[in-house]
Design an enzyme around this catalytic site. Sequence first.
Site, PDB file in Angstrom:
ATOM      1  N   GLY A 265      32.902  39.150  31.666  1.00 36.35           N
ATOM      2  CA  GLY A 265      34.506  38.228  32.266  1.00 36.35           C
ATOM      3  C   GLY A 265      34.353  38.100  33.349  1.00 36.35           C
ATOM      4  N   ALA A 266      34.728  38.989  34.126  1.00 34.61           N
ATOM      5  CA  ALA A 266      34.897  39.067  35.455  1.00 34.61           C
ATOM      6  C   ALA A 266      35.054  40.236  36.236  1.00 34.61           C
ATOM      7  CB  ALA A 266      36.402  38.453  35.845  1.00 34.61           C
ATOM      8  N   GLU A 268      37.136  42.513  39.150  1.00 34.63           N
ATOM      9  CA  GLU A 268      38.845  42.345  40.580  1.00 34.63           C
ATOM     10  C   GLU A 268      37.971  42.948  42.046  1.00 34.63           C
ATOM     11  OE1 GLU A 268      37.811  44.715  38.094  1.00 34.63           O
ATOM     12  OE2 GLU A 268      38.791  46.941  38.330  1.00 34.63           O
ATOM     13  N   ASN A 269      36.802  42.849  42.553  1.00 31.97           N
ATOM     14  CA  ASN A 269      36.456  43.467  43.752  1.00 31.97           C
ATOM     15  C   ASN A 269      37.750  42.525  44.584  1.00 31.97           C
ATOM     16  OD1 ASN A 269      33.889  43.365  43.062  1.00 31.97           O
ATOM     17  ND2 ASN A 269      34.188  41.019  43.078  1.00 31.97           N
ATOM     18  N   HIS A 301      44.102  39.060  34.003  1.00 37.48           N
ATOM     19  CA  HIS A 301      43.638  40.638  34.500  1.00 37.48           C
ATOM     20  C   HIS A 301      43.282  41.147  35.745  1.00 37.48           C
ATOM     21  CE1 HIS A 301      41.991  44.543  32.059  1.00 37.48           C
ATOM     22  NE2 HIS A 301      41.347  44.022  33.358  1.00 37.48           N
ATOM     23  N   GLU A 302      42.494  40.362  36.404  1.00 37.78           N
ATOM     24  CA  GLU A 302      41.738  40.665  37.688  1.00 37.78           C
ATOM     25  C   GLU A 302      43.030  40.860  38.461  1.00 37.78           C
ATOM     26  OE1 GLU A 302      38.747  42.004  37.114  1.00 37.78           O
ATOM     27  OE2 GLU A 302      38.304  40.632  35.248  1.00 37.78           O
ATOM     28  N   HIS A 305      45.213  44.031  38.265  1.00 43.64           N
ATOM     29  CA  HIS A 305      43.984  45.151  39.551  1.00 43.64           C
ATOM     30  C   HIS A 305      44.736  45.472  40.945  1.00 43.64           C
ATOM     31  CE1 HIS A 305      41.556  46.762  36.222  1.00 43.64           C
ATOM     32  NE2 HIS A 305      40.957  45.615  35.610  1.00 43.64           N
ATOM     33  N   GLU A 324      41.741  50.541  33.490  1.00 42.65           N
ATOM     34  CA  GLU A 324      41.415  49.394  32.045  1.00 42.65           C
ATOM     35  C   GLU A 324      42.716  49.038  31.200  1.00 42.65           C
ATOM     36  OE1 GLU A 324      39.835  47.351  33.005  1.00 42.65           O
ATOM     37  OE2 GLU A 324      38.723  47.761  35.005  1.00 42.65           O
TER      38      GLU A 324
END
Length: 873
Positions: A265-266, A268-269, A301-302, A305, A324
């Site tokens: 999905g994605a 979080e860098n 969500h990202e 993080h 997570e």
Amino acid sequence: MSAKPVIYLKDYAPPSYLIETIDLKFELEETQTHVFSTLRVKRNPDAVVSTELELHGHESLQLRSIKLNGQPLESSAYHRETESLLISDLPDAFELEIETEINPKENTALEGLYLSDGMYCTQCEAEGFRRITFYPDRPDVMATFTTTLVADQKAYPILLSNGNPVEKGVLDDGRHWVKWQDPFLKPAYLFALVAGDLACLEDHFTTQSGRKVTLQIFAESKDLEKLDHAMTALKNSMRWDEQVYGREYDLDIYMIVAVDFFNMGAMENKGLNIFNTSCVLAHPRTTTDMGFQRVESVVAHEYFHNWSGNRVTCRDWFQLSLKEGFTVFRDQCFSADMHSAVVQRVDEVGILRTAQFAEDAGPMAHPVRPASFIEISNFYTLTVYEKGAAVVRMLHTLLGPETFRKGSDLYFERHDGQAVTTDDFVQAMADVSGRDLTQFKRWYSQAGTPRLTVTDRYDAAAQRYELTVKQSCPATPESKQKQPFHMPISVGLLRADGTSFVLAEGGTSMLLELTDAEQTFIFEKIDEQPLPSLLRNFSAPVKLSYPYTDEQLAFLLSHDEDGFNRWDAGQQLALRLINQLIDDYQQQKDLALPEHFLATWRLLIKEAPQDPAMAALLMTLPSEAYISELAEQIDPIAIHQVRQFIKRELASKLANLWLELYQQHDTDVAYSAEPKEMARRSLRNLCLGYLMAVDNPAHLALAEQQFETADNMTDQFAALVNLAHSEFNDSAHTALDSFLTQWQHESLVMNQWLMVQATDPKPGALMRVMQLLDHPVYDPRNPNKIRSVIGAFCNQNAVNFHAEDGSGYRFLADHILKLDAQNPQIAARLLTPLTRWKRYTPNRQAMMQAQLQRIMDSGKLSGDVYEVVSKSL
Ligand code: B3K
Ligand code: ZN
């Protein structure tokens, strides 16, 4: 056989060396990218045994040169193994310069640096950085990164990496460069870069302490109009994390980039999230309401993080749920605050109870903190994410919101800039609450879904009510014997008039803490026989049984003040009927719907307008996946036929009511994404589904009209699904063709178009699926396309996938074998339905097992596929 060894948590050892800074320079070329890396390295004073320096490096890396303190390193000083470069005889502190060459264009695994539709992007979690350069690619090695990108200016005007841009320039050969600096310590898995020709939506956010942050969302210019929703979601998330967790954003810039080729999905860098287009682009004309909600929750969500994952990260990959599980819990609470809390809870429990419970009962079952793995990519699971979130939720429930917040504050303060464990997280919660959470930690180390059996006793004379709860947990691959879990059970007691008793502390719900294998809870001053409402809001991830009668379930369905339990009572009632009818079906008896069931539904329809969102949930029958998960032995055809039978009966016996409700929820008002409007659309489209379950040309005309006149994708797509899947519509292809013509240039809409066809339960689906694989809109390298066709067919088209002749199983195995060489993560993920072979009827078991064996015998498998297949056989 796999060359990859099993890695155990018990073998964890701190790294021998630490990296203080890493300075990277990328000269980006499609087939020959040069990566120059300068590392400042020092010996780790905390290392238990001091060994050689281990730099991970994928076999695809070409080592160009390596220098120690400016001098070329003698080839005798280092050696290369399959996944690493080992250097011995090193001083305590030194500088290492390494040049490598990589080939982004040939990178079909989509890990490390690769091209997505001509633009460079990266995916480094979990172990992708080792496909970029030689480095200690483990999360407990944290360094500050400086990154310079050099690329052709015309083709790649935008050059992005983590942190803040600090310098840029133009070279005289048509190339340009940008230098980025990330002041925060981070492990390599959070590294990212992007280079491409991208459009940008920019906005700002002022943090609670008054700092102005620039927000940028990048996408292809044609998609610029689809970024507003993600931007709003981002700002809402930033505000929410300040208000609920006191967490503020820490860099001057936050960037999100949308890419079409992405394994999940994605990601979080730090400061530079990379997203699958499906989780960031949204526009009412092209995106359904479900799509809008997905974008909102993934953006949140990202973003969350940044604290739970980036500022405080994982010591090793066994601790994955540390970031997570906690972050999913955070995004679930955010969504509950943005929308209807009950609807949100029903959705998340739905995922947990169907897919996670199935995982916990299958060959890949593992604890929230696994004890071993071959390939970590296989452990980005529903157990780590969803059950992990349920475990954090239980802590929140046990401690209460205020103490939990103190615990999260302590956790973030104590461990800022560190790589830690789930034990550290629980310890912070124990320290602030003064509670002993030792037993609670079994949720992290024991797999399996606990079973609770509840019985009760009422003593009218003593006005005393007793609930006895027994817990047990089935064996799973990692352990046969399970110790009792510590869990919160939220209960209410209902009076005959439907109101709830006031219990201890003055509330109408009370928290019981179960710790023993068997425990009795006593309620005093209960002046009439109560009806228990158990496990309110699904307070623990367990399977609970209590001997309710149908009448009692119907009573809870109409009266329970706990919205979740009202819904669940309805589900249990429907499940009983479904299971009864499955027996009848298997014994070839005639099926019949009892009058009392119809009566309940008449009432539901009548009351629906009062709360359309809740009504849409209450009137959705349990999914085939949930019925399957609960079945002793899964007979997919019987399950499908019985569910369809009930749907058709409800449709035909209550046809006028559905029509009336459908029409009542029509509107002339223009589209809006407000929750109230979303609820209206979901109820209306549910009605359409029932109307289309009967053979009636007038209903078909309604669907066609909705398809043609809808001003938004939610309504148009709902009409399309019904038209395409109807048994009574001879011209399904008309709608499909016109949808294709209308949306052929919208890749994400085409995924939906592929999916409708792949999930069509009518006979012949496999033939159509094979044709789709040759269709121009299909791309065998794009994970979204693979998921929309192969994934959708195998996971959401049970009747066809489980066809008696085994054709579905053969089809999946064929594709896994092809895909494994190209993209092992996607191949391993697609295997899931075959791994469940032991749950099916004997003839199916044999055929499924044979296909797994065929994969196993095929020769060289990736570690990803090898691990899943070998554990399943
Ligand atoms: N942390 C990433 C998942 C990476 C998966 C790698 N195979 C996205 C997320 O959970 O936020
Ligand atoms: Zn995550």
